[in-house]
Design an enzyme around this catalytic site. Structure first.
Site, PDB file in Angstrom:
ATOM      1  N   LYS A  78       8.111 -33.488 -18.234  1.00 41.43           N
ATOM      2  CA  LYS A  78       8.908 -32.829 -19.272  1.00 41.43           C
ATOM      3  C   LYS A  78       8.317 -33.177 -20.640  1.00 41.43           C
ATOM      4  O   LYS A  78       7.856 -34.313 -20.849  1.00 41.43           O
ATOM      5  CB  LYS A  78      10.354 -33.327 -19.159  1.00 41.43           C
ATOM      6  CG  LYS A  78      11.324 -32.730 -20.149  1.00 41.43           C
ATOM      7  CD  LYS A  78      12.729 -33.281 -19.912  1.00 41.43           C
ATOM      8  CE  LYS A  78      13.753 -32.733 -20.865  1.00 41.43           C
ATOM      9  NZ  LYS A  78      15.116 -33.268 -20.627  1.00 41.43           N
ATOM     10  N   SER A 153      18.655 -29.793 -19.983  1.00 34.44           N
ATOM     11  CA  SER A 153      17.469 -29.465 -20.736  1.00 34.44           C
ATOM     12  C   SER A 153      16.169 -29.535 -19.931  1.00 34.44           C
ATOM     13  O   SER A 153      15.170 -28.953 -20.344  1.00 34.44           O
ATOM     14  CB  SER A 153      17.359 -30.400 -21.941  1.00 34.44           C
ATOM     15  OG  SER A 153      17.201 -31.740 -21.515  1.00 34.44           O
ATOM     16  N   SER A 177      20.968 -33.423 -17.823  1.00 41.97           N
ATOM     17  CA  SER A 177      19.757 -32.600 -17.957  1.00 41.97           C
ATOM     18  C   SER A 177      18.821 -32.574 -16.769  1.00 41.97           C
ATOM     19  O   SER A 177      17.932 -31.740 -16.719  1.00 41.97           O
ATOM     20  CB  SER A 177      18.962 -33.066 -19.168  1.00 41.97           C
ATOM     21  OG  SER A 177      19.406 -32.362 -20.282  1.00 41.97           O
TER      22      SER A 177
END
Ligand code: GLN
Length: 474
Positions: A78, A153, A177
């Site tokens: 990420k 996210s 997330s």
């Protein structure tokens, strides 16, 4: 080449000569090309991944016993996790062009065990969001239906696994997330206990909530990756010194005692289809001999307000470092230092991040601090105490991962509060610092995946992962 959905299958295929690391990397690179329309990767480390695969193949050829435990694991990161000499931007214009000088401790440990990092994937800006739409790189799309969001996210992390572009992805989880996108995309999402994995090299959103998490095809791979990344780290004072257990040994085989909150499953915000699948799952658990009982939990509706007060407060402080001087974007032609700060931040941050910085600054300001920040801390304590009380009598707490399946792209854009409210089931684990896992439980009538979540007491990841792995065989 067929899809490799577990590390053990991948390693078996390499050992028996069916594939090489290089062929595996080529396969994933092809998948990345074939799924460009989903906007998963911000950057693909093609040449590097090939080079590393070649080196690992040679190492293995010389001595199969010399390779690390993650040999054959191809992983995406990420865009909030530092990897030395690589760009890291938190999905934000303000960090565009910024290269990290060091690797996150978690990344160093993955590399030391011979994992291959294949690229950097999209996410909500500074991990703030539940749809992956706040990223400056545009939304990532759900591979099950590209008109839908993947969640957030760590949305692109989930899709990178869902779409078979890598074996697993390393994400971050501040309020869900990792788990909510896992549920939206039909993969496994695991958030460890706060302090189990070092946060060194994870770009901070809300430091007392943030944890590195794992998106994988199954609990076993999550356990293997956790084993490698977990453990004390001198660079993170909040990282636990507890020894790391053999999480992948899976020795929890007794019937489990599980509680669920009636207020959660009968919450007015619950989609009927998700509710049905969750109750079907509960029935399945009962048939398999586990006990699943409702318990009272009166604080559900206080969780979201407290979470958004505390996390925005921490974010407003954490993000003050992006000032146009030390990192990333600096405005041109400013007349004085204040204008540098003001314009750089105005130009660099997106709407959602600005909203949270302003909200966080407000709740911390003199005159409001006691009414908001101090009050929210008290709520956090009450939630912790009640959660611990429940877990004294049961092994796990079961909850939906999200009240609905994935939304349409754009659906939440004009209503941030509706988006915040949808985090209702995932933020508790971060409020109390406990480990939680999201597991796929089936398909909604609309065709989208649905997940369920199990939470355990602090540092009970061995029990949680073992139980989750056992469910796959039931
Ligand atoms: N959706 C939550 C938020 O926007 C959670 C984000 C996260 O876990 N990073 O705060």
């Amino acid at each position: 080449m067929s899809k490799f959905t577990s590390l053990s299958d991948t390693q078996a295929a390499i050992s028996t000569g069916k594939i090489t690391c290089l062929a595996l990397v080529e396969h994933y690179l092809e998948r990345i090309e074939a799924t460009r329309h989903l906007n998963i990767y911000i950057e693909v480390y093609e040449a590097e991944a090939r080079q590393r695969a070649k080196e690992l193949d040679e190492k293995f050829a010389q001595d199969p016993a010399s390779v690390g435990g993650l040999f054959g694991a191809v992983i995406s990161l990420k865009d909030v996790i530092c990897y030395a000499k690589h760009e890291v931007t938190a999905g934000s214009k303000i960090l565009k062009g910024f290269k990290s000088l060091f690797s996150a401790t978690a990344v160093e440990r993955l590399l030391a065990e011979d994992a291959i990092i294949i690229g950097r994937v999209n996410c909500d800006e500074f991990a703030m969001g539940s749809t992956n739409e706040t990223s400056c790189y545009g939304p990532t799309r759900n591979a099950a239906d590209p008109t839908k969001v993947p969640g957030g996210s760590s949305g692109a992390s989930a899709v990178s696994v869902q779409a078979g572009t890598c074996l697993a992805s390393i994400g971050s989880d501040t309020g869900g997330s990792v788990r909510q996108p896992a549920a939206f995309c039909g993969v496994v999402g695991f958030k460890p206990t706060y302090g189990r994995i070092s946060r060194h090299g994870l770009l901070a959103y809300a430091s007392s909530f943030d944890q590195i998490g794992i998106l994988a095809n199954n609990p076993k791979d999550a356990a293997l990756l956790l084993e490698v990344m977990a453990g004390p780290d001198e660079f993170d004072a909040t990282c636990s010194k507890r020894p790391v257990e053999a999480y992948s040994e899976f020795n929890f085989d007794k019937p489990a005692k599980i509680a669920y909150f009636e207020t959660a499953l009968n919450h007015p915000g619950m989609d009927e289809g998700v509710k049905k699948l969750t109750f079907d799952f509960i029935e399945k658990l009962k048939k398999a001999g586990h006990s699943v009982e409702p318990v009272a939990f009166d604080y559900l509706d206080f969780i979201i307000p407290a979470y958004y007060v505390l996390t925005t407060a921490e974010a407003s402080s954490n993000l003050s470092r992006y000032d146009g001087i030390r990192f990333g974007h600096r405005t041109v032609g400013a007349k004085d230092i204040h204008e540098v700060y003001k314009k750089s931040r105005t130009e660099g941050f997106g709407t959602e991040v600005k909203r949270r910085i302003m909200l966080g600054t407000f709740v911390l300001s003199a005159g409001y601090y006691d009414a908001y920040f101090a009050k929210a801390q008290q709520v956090r304590r009450l939630i912790l105490e009640r959660t611990e009380e429940v877990l004294q009598n049961v092994n796990f707490i079961l909850m939906p991962a999200s009240p609905t399946p994935a939304w349409n792209i754009g659906e939440m854009a004009d209503d941030p509060v509706a988006m915040y409210l949808a985090d209702i089931f995932t933020v508790q684990a971060n409020m109390v610092g406990m480990p939680a896992i999201a597991l796929p439980i089936g398909q909604h009538s609309c065709g989208l995946p649905v997940g369920v979540q199990l939470m355990a007491g602090k540092f009970q990841e061995a029990e949680l992962l073992s139980f989750a792995a056992g469910l796959e065989n039931e």
